[in-house]
Design a protein around this motif. Structure first.
Motif, PDB file in Angstrom:
ATOM      1  N   ARG C  44      83.124  -1.792  38.907  1.00 25.17           N
ATOM      2  CA  ARG C  44      82.460  -3.216  39.343  1.00 25.17           C
ATOM      3  C   ARG C  44      83.226  -3.657  40.588  1.00 25.17           C
ATOM      4  O   ARG C  44      82.791  -4.512  41.178  1.00 25.17           O
ATOM      5  CB  ARG C  44      82.191  -4.186  38.460  1.00 25.17           C
ATOM      6  N   ASN C  47      82.437  -2.359  44.149  1.00 21.86           N
ATOM      7  CA  ASN C  47      81.501  -2.939  45.315  1.00 21.86           C
ATOM      8  C   ASN C  47      81.468  -4.526  45.216  1.00 21.86           C
ATOM      9  O   ASN C  47      80.230  -4.940  45.632  1.00 21.86           O
ATOM     10  CB  ASN C  47      79.981  -2.387  44.966  1.00 21.86           C
ATOM     11  N   LEU C  49      80.882  -6.392  42.825  1.00 22.27           N
ATOM     12  CA  LEU C  49      80.330  -7.117  41.706  1.00 22.27           C
ATOM     13  C   LEU C  49      81.104  -7.821  40.719  1.00 22.27           C
ATOM     14  O   LEU C  49      80.858  -9.031  40.257  1.00 22.27           O
ATOM     15  CB  LEU C  49      79.708  -6.029  40.903  1.00 22.27           C
ATOM     16  N   ARG C  69      78.878  -9.268  50.704  1.00 19.23           N
ATOM     17  CA  ARG C  69      77.513  -8.496  50.892  1.00 19.23           C
ATOM     18  C   ARG C  69      77.684  -7.211  51.728  1.00 19.23           C
ATOM     19  O   ARG C  69      76.959  -6.391  51.452  1.00 19.23           O
ATOM     20  CB  ARG C  69      76.803  -9.468  51.721  1.00 19.23           C
ATOM     21  N   ARG C  72      78.530  -4.468  49.269  1.00 24.39           N
ATOM     22  CA  ARG C  72      77.416  -3.995  48.643  1.00 24.39           C
ATOM     23  C   ARG C  72      76.455  -3.067  49.301  1.00 24.39           C
ATOM     24  O   ARG C  72      75.790  -2.213  48.948  1.00 24.39           O
ATOM     25  CB  ARG C  72      76.826  -5.085  47.711  1.00 24.39           C
ATOM     26  N   PHE C  77      75.506   1.212  43.646  1.00 24.54           N
ATOM     27  CA  PHE C  77      75.914   1.393  42.389  1.00 24.54           C
ATOM     28  C   PHE C  77      74.979   1.843  41.509  1.00 24.54           C
ATOM     29  O   PHE C  77      73.991   1.198  41.379  1.00 24.54           O
ATOM     30  CB  PHE C  77      76.597  -0.069  42.086  1.00 24.54           C
ATOM     31  N   PHE C  79      73.910   2.361  37.299  1.00 30.72           N
ATOM     32  CA  PHE C  79      74.540   1.623  36.137  1.00 30.72           C
ATOM     33  C   PHE C  79      74.052   2.447  35.209  1.00 30.72           C
ATOM     34  O   PHE C  79      73.445   3.706  35.301  1.00 30.72           O
ATOM     35  CB  PHE C  79      73.652   0.301  35.863  1.00 30.72           C
ATOM     36  N   GLN C  85      68.323  -1.484  35.569  1.00 28.49           N
ATOM     37  CA  GLN C  85      68.657  -1.367  36.728  1.00 28.49           C
ATOM     38  C   GLN C  85      67.207  -1.139  37.747  1.00 28.49           C
ATOM     39  O   GLN C  85      66.969  -1.618  38.751  1.00 28.49           O
ATOM     40  CB  GLN C  85      69.434   0.051  37.408  1.00 28.49           C
ATOM     41  N   VAL C  87      64.054  -2.626  38.802  1.00 25.56           N
ATOM     42  CA  VAL C  87      63.661  -4.033  38.750  1.00 25.56           C
ATOM     43  C   VAL C  87      62.201  -4.329  39.206  1.00 25.56           C
ATOM     44  O   VAL C  87      61.600  -5.761  39.076  1.00 25.56           O
ATOM     45  CB  VAL C  87      64.660  -5.142  39.726  1.00 25.56           C
ATOM     46  N   PHE C  97      62.489  -1.927  46.900  1.00 25.29           N
ATOM     47  CA  PHE C  97      63.024  -3.136  46.711  1.00 25.29           C
ATOM     48  C   PHE C  97      64.321  -3.267  47.561  1.00 25.29           C
ATOM     49  O   PHE C  97      64.798  -4.305  48.223  1.00 25.29           O
ATOM     50  CB  PHE C  97      63.514  -3.350  45.053  1.00 25.29           C
ATOM     51  N   GLY C  98      65.221  -2.341  47.344  1.00 25.09           N
ATOM     52  CA  GLY C  98      66.518  -2.490  48.023  1.00 25.09           C
ATOM     53  C   GLY C  98      66.376  -2.447  49.301  1.00 25.09           C
ATOM     54  O   GLY C  98      67.271  -3.035  50.231  1.00 25.09           O
ATOM     55  N   HIS C 101      65.429  -5.919  51.170  1.00 26.74           N
ATOM     56  CA  HIS C 101      66.551  -6.577  51.279  1.00 26.74           C
ATOM     57  C   HIS C 101      67.688  -6.243  52.437  1.00 26.74           C
ATOM     58  O   HIS C 101      68.674  -6.681  52.466  1.00 26.74           O
ATOM     59  CB  HIS C 101      67.326  -7.133  50.093  1.00 26.74           C
ATOM     60  N   ARG C 102      67.366  -5.238  53.171  1.00 26.69           N
ATOM     61  CA  ARG C 102      68.271  -4.788  54.360  1.00 26.69           C
ATOM     62  C   ARG C 102      67.486  -5.055  55.583  1.00 26.69           C
ATOM     63  O   ARG C 102      68.005  -4.542  56.843  1.00 26.69           O
ATOM     64  CB  ARG C 102      68.013  -2.948  54.182  1.00 26.69           C
ATOM     65  N   SER C 145      66.618   5.242  44.320  1.00 25.59           N
ATOM     66  CA  SER C 145      66.474   3.710  45.088  1.00 25.59           C
ATOM     67  C   SER C 145      67.748   3.445  45.678  1.00 25.59           C
ATOM     68  O   SER C 145      67.787   2.686  46.211  1.00 25.59           O
ATOM     69  CB  SER C 145      66.196   2.694  43.713  1.00 25.59           C
TER      70      SER C 145
END
Lengths: 193, 199, 226
Positions: C44, C47, C49, C69, C72, C77, C79, C85, C87, C97-98, C101-102, C145
């Motif tokens: 962790r 990255n 976390l 940020r 990451r 990552f 898990f 993981q 979501v 999803f990921g 946020h890019r 993902s």
């Protein structure tokens, strides 16, 4: 708001949905089937506080509104809000907010007896204070008549207050999510932590 | 979880969700404000016609609003007894017209379109520090949580049955809350790891 | 390249990592250790976390403390438990999803989701609710993902622990075929075949660091394995 706060909001919205999936219980002293969803309203408020708790129930109401069958028996959709009982569901965000607000005020000396107060005020009084006039308006009846229809649910709601208080006190011991508040500071500061 | 949307190709299905919501809201207000039997009857008739256009069978309504017909019938009987025929017709017609219209909006609009419409309607809330753009995210995350919670509840119930504990509400509720809260912490870590920045 | 300098990490008064300094630039690095050895915390750190109590962690010169940020976005990552993981409710939504946020355009998101579905053999499962997938499929989705966002490095925290034997092999193959440099925390010795370097953690300290045969022999001895 931190990521964690958003996740807790979604978690409790989902818990309220999940509580609706449990079979309705009939209490021995009243023959009305009660569902556990309003228990989730009290839990959200008393575990998450006013801000996250209120938002959790707002997300739940949005789930109903956009058309997910998340109410007991697979009911949902915007039609729900036009039924005489629609006001009860609509009252839940405010109810959870009130439960949360009072819980945060009482957090320093929180115990089973104290925990009943927010649940009764927010989880029962607020719910009926919105639900009954709504019912009276939609069904064109008097407030008294609305109460006559609904009073049979009150014992079940009180039982849920006790259950929610027991759970909230135990969760507070092992997984407290509210910060202790000095009596002078407002809840807006503690609720976001 | 499947939504109550019923796929179709009618004019109503193709109409954007925002205006449909506005029509619903405006109809609701006018029906209560005008408060005339003939007006309510006209509205009810229009709604019935719209149902025909959307080509959705009426029995679909029963699935969404279980117990609706019983409620309507009881209400009708009570109103006739208490307030006479005119009031009874008025109340029941109004209830049914609005219910049918609201359900029609639900059944002809994709949830994602309603969410988009709500997000744009709520945009002014950004001024008071709220983030309406989060609605879709929160709804998605909630839908993801529902099966996880059910799985956890079943695990706990099975474990307790194996130890001879049966149907005590708190014995299920408490471990469920603690387990799912721990789960929420892990999911929030995963969200951060996946580039979701909350601030 | 990961650079970990004089790192110490504490949770409350419990020290989980101490005096860890190491540079990782190999293509395949593994991390092994007993439960509670600090290896998950180490993963962790990579990255951001977890930000160390003291010391610094940098990824290509970016400090995880200041540029969390950016770090990451660079370090994917994966898990141990895919259930925690994933979501979003369906396969395609989770893949998207990921990307959302890019700051990508909707068209590009859709295109990358389609690509990811195809690359990972998830095409038939596009609108499948995630909870109906098998354990192996869930972990494949979780990895897909992460890869969809095109990270430069991928860190895996015990990616096969929850899986059956067949899924373990599939996931091992997926990891072996990755182009990016990877850091894998695992108990699963089969998974570590062909790795360039293995770190061994014990009670919060880095106790061995070298080629796989040497490190693993040391680890097995440490565990008292016969």
């Amino acid at each position: 708001m931190k990521t964690k706060d958003l996740v807790y909001i979604a978690l409790f919205a989902a818990i309220v949905v999940a509580l609706g999936l449990f079979p309705a219980i009939e209490l021995p002293f009243s023959k009305v089937p009660i569902t556990a969803q309003s228990l989730g309203v009290m839990l959200a408020g008393s575990i998450l506080g006013w801000r996250r708790g209120g938002l959790a129930l707002l997300v739940f109401v949005l789930l109903v509104a956009v058309g997910f069958p998340v109410l007991p028996g697979g009911r949902g959709g915007m039609g729900i809000f036009f039924l005489p009982s629609g006001g009860f569901v609509l009252s839940w965000p405010l109810a959870a907010l009130v439960v949360g607000y009072l819980t945060e005020r009482l957090w320093a000396r929180y115990n089973l007896a104290v925990a009943l107060v927010p649940n009764l005020v927010g989880g029962v009084l607020v719910v009926y204070a919105i639900g009954l006039p709504f019912m009276a308006a939609v069904a064109n009846i008097s407030l008294g008549q609305a109460f006559t229809i609904m009073w049979a649910f009150v014992p079940g709601d009180v039982a849920k207050c006790v259950l929610a208080a027991l759970a909230a006190v135990a969760v507070r011991r092992t997984h407290p999510l509210l910060a202790p508040v000095a009596t002078t500071s407002g809840p807006s500061r503690s609720g976001t932590r | 979880m499947l939504s109550l949307y019923r796929p179709g190709d009618s004019v109503l299905h193709r109409a954007p969700a925002g205006p449909k919501l506005v029509v619903l809201l405006v109809t609701c207000l006018t029906v209560f404000l005008v408060d005339e039997l003939w007006f309510t009857a006209v509205c009810g008739t229009v709604v019935l016609v719209l149902w025909r256009i959307a080509l959705i069978p009426y029995r679909e309504l029963g699935r969404q609003l279980r117990g609706l017909w019983v409620v309507a019938l009881l209400l009708a009987v009570f109103q006739v007894w208490a307030n006479g025929w005119h009031e009874a017709a008025m109340t029941v017609l109004r209830l049914l017209a609005l219910l049918l219209l609201a359900s029609l909006v639900t059944m002809t609009s994709r949830t994602s379109h309603i969410v988009d419409a709500l997000e744009s309607a709520a945009r002014p809330l950004a001024l008071v520090g709220m983030r309406p753009g989060r609605i879709a995210f929160l709804i998605g995350l909630t839908l993801r949580f529902i099966p996880l919670i059910r799985e956890k509840a079943e695990e706990i119930r099975a474990a307790q049955r194996a130890r001879g504990v049966e149907r005590r509400p708190l014995a299920l509720l408490l471990p469920l809350l603690l387990k799912t809260l721990t789960m929420a912490d892990a999911i929030s870590e995963a969200l951060d790891a996946r580039g979701f920045e909350s601030t | 390249m990961f650079r970990i300098e004089k790192v110490e990490h504490r949770y409350g008064d419990r020290t989980v990592l101490q005096d860890v300094s190491v540079e990782l630039s190999e293509r395949r690095v593994a991390v092994v250790g007993a439960n509670g050895s600090g290896k998950s915390t180490f993963a962790r750190l990579l990255n951001g976390l977890v930000v160390p109590t003291s010391g610094t962690v940098t990824v290509d010169g970016l400090d995880t403390r200041k540029d969390g940020r950016k770090v990451r976005a660079r370090v994917g990552f994966v898990f141990q438990d895919p259930d925690l993981q994933i979501v979003m409710p369906t396969v395609a939504e989770d893949l998207a999803f990921g990307l959302k946020h890019r700051g990508l355009s909707k068209a590009e998101i859709d295109q990358r989701v389609e690509q990811a579905l195809e690359d990972n053999g998830l095409g038939d499962l596009r609108d499948q609710p995630a909870h109906l997938l098998s354990g192996g499929q869930k972990q494949r989705l979780a990895i897909a993902s992460v890869l969809a966002t095109a990270p430069r490095y991928v860190v895996f925290d015990e990616p096969t622990t929850m899986l059956d034997l067949r899924s373990k092999r599939q996931i091992s193959r997926v990891i072996a075929e990755l182009e990016q440099p990877v850091v894998v925390v695992s108990h699963d010795m089969d998974l570590l075949e062909g790795f360039d370097r293995v770190l061994v953690f014990d009670e919060g300290r880095l106790v061995a660091d070298g080629p796989p045969d040497v490190s693993i022999a040391f680890y097995l001895e440490l565990m008292g394995a016969c």
